[in-house]
Enzyme design. Structure first.
Site, PDB file in Angstrom:
ATOM      1  N   GLY A 182     -22.386 -21.580 -73.862  1.00  0.00           N
ATOM      2  CA  GLY A 182     -20.984 -21.092 -73.394  1.00  0.00           C
ATOM      3  C   GLY A 182     -21.009 -20.182 -72.221  1.00  0.00           C
ATOM      4  O   GLY A 182     -19.872 -19.800 -71.664  1.00  0.00           O
ATOM      5  N   LYS A 232     -35.967 -23.378 -81.958  1.00  0.00           N
ATOM      6  CA  LYS A 232     -34.716 -22.964 -81.842  1.00  0.00           C
ATOM      7  C   LYS A 232     -33.905 -23.786 -82.916  1.00  0.00           C
ATOM      8  O   LYS A 232     -33.714 -25.039 -82.471  1.00  0.00           O
ATOM      9  CB  LYS A 232     -34.047 -23.136 -80.429  1.00  0.00           C
ATOM     10  CG  LYS A 232     -32.736 -23.075 -80.322  1.00  0.00           C
ATOM     11  CD  LYS A 232     -32.143 -23.370 -78.990  1.00  0.00           C
ATOM     12  CE  LYS A 232     -30.437 -23.650 -78.916  1.00  0.00           C
ATOM     13  NZ  LYS A 232     -30.023 -23.960 -77.741  1.00  0.00           N
TER      14      LYS A 232
END
Lengths: 72, 264
Positions: B190, B101
């Site tokens: 988020g 990632k």
């Protein structure tokens, strides 16, 4: 003249003649033969596990010894 | 549907479209239970200097072995392409995986990606054989570039990492999906609560990557379960196809056969 040093994970480490990556792994309390999930970089280059015992560390070298931690 | 609707990334075939982080849980035990409850099969970990005594290295890996998950190392905390590439190389060596990632951030306040460094790092890692899942801004141009250069997944943010602000720009996220139909897209960062995850999936995203929304919830295991349902619900709704929006009401019941009452 001060004794030769390298940097291991940002800390000064006193070198003896012929100190290898395996010696540094041992100094972290890990067994270089059996440890899993650990990787090493010497001056920004990854040193494969099978090269640890044959890689001699020199004055001023910067070594990073890393492992997995909880992260997102 | 859950049995057949696999999510494929980097040669893995996953049943779950929820990727979860391993950080910030009240205890290691709660982490294990939450990851299990989430149904996730891909778990993110950070790569850091060894430090005896904390929950890392062999103790962490040993613990995670009990879970049916693959590990996804991240390059969190990297500010330059150089740092991120070195950390990815170390991760590959430590965890014996090509998956990464990729995170290259620009500052501490927003933790938003530094696009210039991100693109550079992605290019280098792809050329070195990595399977790059790139954390990106919610910018269609950056996402398109990452997809075109061969990222295995592109992962625009919903809002800043750890903010729990949800989808601050669903319009952009929808646009990115429309413009990049051919590469796996995940919403990463988020997500605040279950409806955020469902909303992103309803926009056609292939999956969700989250951490704080679960690990810092009052009841992490319960929230992990909620996220699992939300991702599944959103996915099914996307596949089912939502109805078009109308400006005026349209009665569901037939207008024929209505009764009449005599005016008084």
């Amino acid at each position: 003249m001060s004794a030769p040093h390298c940097q291991v994970n940002g800390e000064k480490y006193a070198l003896r003649i012929g100190t290898t990556i395996s010696d540094l792994i041992r100094a972290e309390g890990l067994n270089p033969e059996s440890v899993r999930g650990v990787a090493v970089a010497l001056n920004n280059t990854v040193i494969r596990k099978n090269e640890w015992s044959g890689t001699v560390v020199n004055e001023g070298d910067r070594i990073e010894i890393v492992t997995a931690q909880q992260g997102g | 549907m859950e049995q057949e609707d696999y999510f494929e990334v980097g040669g893995l075939q996953l049943r779950s479209r929820l990727l979860i982080g391993s950080s910030g849980y009240p205890s290691p035990q709660v982490m294990l239970e939450a990851v299990e409850a989430s149904g996730s099969e891909l778990l993110t970990v950070a790569i850091r200097r060894v430090n005896l005594g904390d929950m890392s290295g062999e103790s962490l890996l040993g613990m995670l072995k009990s879970l049916p998950v693959h590990l996804l190392p991240n390059t969190a905390g990297c500010y330059t392409a150089r740092e991120a590439v070195l950390l990815a190389e170390l991760a590959r060596e430590a965890l014996e995986t090509n998956l990464v990632k990729l995170e290259v951030i620009g500052d501490d306040e927003t933790l938003m990606p530094d696009v210039e460094q991100l693109l550079q790092a992605a290019r280098t890692l792809i050329d070195s054989g990595f399977t790059v899942m790139a954390y990106a801004n919610d910018d269609p141009i950056t996402c398109r570039k990452l997809a075109d250069m061969g990222c295995a997944a592109v992962m625009p943010l919903a809002s800043p990492i750890g903010s729990g602000m949800g989808l601050t720009n669903p319009y952009n996220l929808a646009l990115i999906r429309e413009l990049i139909p051919d590469v796996p897209l995940l919403v990463d960062a988020g997500i605040g609560t279950a409806s955020d995850a469902a909303h992103a999936m309803e926009l056609g995203y292939d999956g969700i990557l989250l951490n704080t929304a679960v690990s810092q919830a009052k009841h992490p295991v319960q929230m992990a379960t909620a996220m699992r349902y939300a991702v599944n619900a959103g996915r099914m709704a996307w596949l089912a196809g939502r109805i078009p929006r109308r400006r005026y009401a349209q009665a569901s019941s037939p207008s024929e056969g209505r009764i009449e009452a005599t005016p008084t």
